[in-house]
Design an enzyme around this catalytic site. Structure first.
Site, PDB file in Angstrom:
ATOM      1  N   GLU A 161       0.795  -1.236   0.000  1.00 11.34           N
ATOM      2  CA  GLU A 161       0.000   0.000   0.000  1.00 11.34           C
ATOM      3  C   GLU A 161       0.827   1.286   0.000  1.00 11.34           C
ATOM      4  OE1 GLU A 161      -2.770  -0.420   3.249  1.00 11.34           O
ATOM      5  OE2 GLU A 161      -3.639  -2.243   2.408  1.00 11.34           O
ATOM      6  N   ASN A 203       2.087  -5.191  -3.162  1.00 12.19           N
ATOM      7  CA  ASN A 203       0.672  -5.474  -2.891  1.00 12.19           C
ATOM      8  C   ASN A 203      -0.076  -4.166  -2.622  1.00 12.19           C
ATOM      9  OD1 ASN A 203      -1.355  -7.559  -2.282  1.00 12.19           O
ATOM     10  ND2 ASN A 203      -1.262  -6.833  -0.165  1.00 12.19           N
ATOM     11  N   HIS A 240     -10.526  -5.725  -2.671  1.00  7.58           N
ATOM     12  CA  HIS A 240     -11.636  -5.545  -1.727  1.00  7.58           C
ATOM     13  C   HIS A 240     -12.741  -4.799  -2.463  1.00  7.58           C
ATOM     14  CE1 HIS A 240      -9.333  -6.902   1.720  1.00  7.58           C
ATOM     15  NE2 HIS A 240      -8.354  -6.073   1.417  1.00  7.58           N
ATOM     16  N   GLU A 269      -6.377 -10.494  -1.371  1.00  9.25           N
ATOM     17  CA  GLU A 269      -7.236 -10.258  -0.194  1.00  9.25           C
ATOM     18  C   GLU A 269      -8.700 -10.173  -0.617  1.00  9.25           C
ATOM     19  OE1 GLU A 269      -5.813  -6.905   2.131  1.00  9.25           O
ATOM     20  OE2 GLU A 269      -3.730  -7.469   1.800  1.00  9.25           O
ATOM     21  N   ASP A 271     -12.419  -9.981  -1.153  1.00  8.78           N
ATOM     22  CA  ASP A 271     -13.739 -10.054  -0.520  1.00  8.78           C
ATOM     23  C   ASP A 271     -14.663  -9.125  -1.298  1.00  8.78           C
ATOM     24  OD1 ASP A 271     -12.798  -7.611   0.515  1.00  8.78           O
ATOM     25  OD2 ASP A 271     -12.767  -8.295   2.586  1.00  8.78           O
TER      26      ASP A 271
HETATM   27  O1  9MR Z   1      -7.988  -7.795   8.263  1.00  8.23           O
HETATM   28  C1  9MR Z   1      -7.036  -6.999   8.942  1.00  8.23           C
HETATM   29  C2  9MR Z   1      -7.673  -6.452  10.221  1.00  8.23           C
HETATM   30  O2  9MR Z   1      -7.886  -7.514  11.126  1.00  8.23           O
HETATM   31  C3  9MR Z   1      -6.762  -5.415  10.826  1.00  8.23           C
HETATM   32  O3  9MR Z   1      -7.421  -4.799  11.896  1.00  8.23           O
HETATM   33  C4  9MR Z   1      -6.383  -4.388   9.795  1.00  8.23           C
HETATM   34  C5  9MR Z   1      -5.456  -3.364  10.372  1.00  8.23           C
HETATM   35  O4  9MR Z   1      -4.816  -2.591   9.422  1.00  8.23           O
HETATM   36  O5  9MR Z   1      -5.758  -5.010   8.687  1.00  8.23           O
HETATM   37  C6  9MR Z   1      -6.631  -5.880   8.046  1.00  8.23           C
HETATM   38  O6  9MR Z   1      -6.006  -6.406   6.896  1.00  8.23           O
HETATM   39  C7  9MR Z   1      -5.658  -5.462   5.903  1.00  8.23           C
HETATM   40  C8  9MR Z   1      -4.429  -5.970   5.199  1.00  8.23           C
HETATM   41  O7  9MR Z   1      -3.413  -6.211   6.124  1.00  8.23           O
HETATM   42  C9  9MR Z   1      -3.955  -4.997   4.152  1.00  8.23           C
HETATM   43  N1  9MR Z   1      -4.999  -4.666   3.220  1.00  8.23           N
HETATM   44  C10 9MR Z   1      -6.250  -4.254   3.814  1.00  8.23           C
HETATM   45  C11 9MR Z   1      -6.742  -5.290   4.832  1.00  8.23           C
HETATM   46  C12 9MR Z   1      -8.091  -4.906   5.358  1.00  8.23           C
HETATM   47  O8  9MR Z   1      -8.044  -3.699   6.054  1.00  8.23           O
END
Ligand code: 9MR
Length: 456
Positions: A161, A203, A240, A269, A271
């Site tokens: 990111e 990513n 997402h 990722e 969804d």
């Molecule tokens: O699913 C993850 C969630 O449990 C955490 O609180 C969050 C914190 O940043 O991160 C989520 O996973 C993220 C991933 O690491 C990077 N891309 C976005 C995902 C969803 O927010």
């Protein structure tokens, strides 16, 4: 983050067009050999199907039952992030990450590592750092974590990111970005040095629509990395999706265009908020888009049941809160069973050759382990002392068809042809019979290196 907006011949009895036209049950009834789990169905075209796993849910038998039955790739949802693995500077903790990695590996599942460097989920000590101290801390983190898991990770999200949302096409402002624009390539080089066998991915999210400035900006970075020999093997599209950020009509084009740069593409990722047939049809489209791109090597969904999701309110996953398969599950399974061309694998070979000047007192041997892919290579050279200790060493290699672009743990003279290497301060002394390693990365071919070692 913020979401703004084996036998393949057994399966494709039903063509893609026909599959789209037929009802799901008809396809299943007409294909007695169809796989019955996501992982097995993906494997028919050489792909994987993965999920994010949370260590805190590993005591839940429904959750574990679905994980073990359906998936053949695992990503730790939070447990391998910087705050989890280096909570205080220089103190690394891998307990929860290891639970996930060990479980996956014990069941024959592979692991995507997520993530080595990211502006978010940094430990507190890092959030307040800047400049060269931060750059060095980041590189040390990448090196330590990738070294710890060396050989166990299929692909690392090396950087996550790093681009801004919106129309600027700029890098995201962050403490890491403020250490200099080259922080991303520095992270990739450190990761390659630490774990030469892992695929290294960039990513990001909101990089699914080919026309978006952010997608274009990531594309240009990957293009630039490939042109300059920065080690990058794959691009992860988080994917997402919801009503504000729907599956774009040009999604397959985006996957294909990244793949055309010479990298693998992974949906990392996935969804999709929604329910019923509308959600199922979106999942079908995403799955088919991956299957249509030969270098789209696999899909990972971001959780198992809706209730496991980071946005459970949107019911975005393939299993409901009770662990029952949703229509979206069936559409993904059927799409996978309908097949697609297998992914193209890069030609990675590992060879080891050893040349020796002895070993006798004061002598040493050098051996090379070579990881070669289409456009470049990483060579790791092992220097082993003979029957007496070395107080310094010199290695000569031959690079007939390659050029060194980056090296570590040795001084170098030359980049192609005859290249000479000498110890750096900290690896000059090698006890009798013991070894030290140095390495380098290059473009072209690393074959025929034929290292020779002498004491100095
Ligand atoms: O699913 C993850 C969630 O449990 C955490 O609180 C969050 C914190 O940043 O991160 C989520 O996973 C993220 C991933 O690491 C990077 N891309 C976005 C995902 C969803 O927010």
């Amino acid at each position: 983050m913020k979401l703004t907006a084996r036998s393949v011949s057994l399966v494709p009895i039903v063509s893609t067009v026909a599959a789209a036209a037929l009802g799901a049950s008809l396809i299943m009834a007409g294909n007695a050999n169809a796989a019955t789990t996501l992982g097995a169905a993906a494997q028919q075209s050489g792909r994987y199907f993965g999920t994010a796993v949370a260590a805190g849910r590993m005591g839940d038998s429904t959750y574990m039952g679905i994980l073990n039955r359906e998936f053949d790739m695992v990503t730790a949802e939070n447990e391998m992030k910087m705050d989890a693995t280096e909570p205080s500077q220089g103190r690394f903790t891998y307990g929860n990450a290891d639970r996930i990695v060990n479980h996956a590996r014990s069941r024959g599942m592979r692991v995507r590592g997520h993530a080595l460097a990211w502006h978010s989920q940094q430990p507190g000590w890092m959030q307040n750092m800047s400049g060269s101290a931060l750059r060095n801390a980041m590189l040390n983190h990448v090196t330590q974590v990738a070294t710890y898991y060396r050989g166990k990770i299929y692909a690392w999200d090396v950087v996550n990111e790093a681009f801004a949302d919106g129309s600027s096409g700029a890098r995201r402002d962050s403490n890491l970005q403020r250490t200099g624009n080259d922080w991303i390539e520095a992270a990739f080089r450190a990761a390659r040095a630490a774990d030469p066998g892992a695929k290294l991915c960039y990513n990001d999210y909101n990089t699914d629509d080919w026309s978006h400035a952010k997608t274009q900006a990531v594309y240009r970075m990957v293009q630039d990395f490939k042109a300059r020999g920065v080690p990058i093997d794959c691009v992860g599209l988080q994917s997402h999706f919801n009503a504000q950020s729907p599956v774009p009509s040009n999604y397959q084009t985006t996957l294909q265009n990244f793949a055309n740069l010479g990298v693998d593409v992974q949906i990392t990722e996935l969804d999709i908020e929604g329910s019923g047939s509308a959600q199922a049809s979106n999942y079908d489209r995403v799955t088919r888009a991956c299957l249509a791109v030969s270098r789209c090597t696999g899909i990972t969904v971001w959780g198992i049941r809706d209730s496991d999701s980071w946005r459970a309110y949107g019911t975005p996953l393939l299993f409901d809160n009770n662990g029952n398969k949703k229509p979206a599950y069936t559409s993904v399974l059927n799409a996978l069973n309908a097949g697609g061309p297998g992914p193209t694998t890069t030609t990675t070979t590992t060879t080891t050759t050893t040349t020796s000047n002895g070993p006798g007192p004061g002598d040493c041997t050098a051996s090379v382990s070579l990881n070669q892919w289409n456009e470049g290579f990483v060579a790791t050279i092992k220097v082993t002392a003979g029957s007496s200790a070395l107080k310094g060493w010199r290695v000569t290699t031959t690079l007939s068809n390659g050029t060194v672009t980056n090296s570590w743990s040795a001084n170098r003279s030359g980049t192609s042809g005859t290249v000479n290497w000498t110890n750096v301060d900290y690896n000059a002394n090698v006890p009798a019979g013991q070894s030290t390693e140095f390495g380098f990365q290059g473009t072209g071919s690393g074959s025929g290196l034929n290292p020779t070692c002498s004491a100095s």
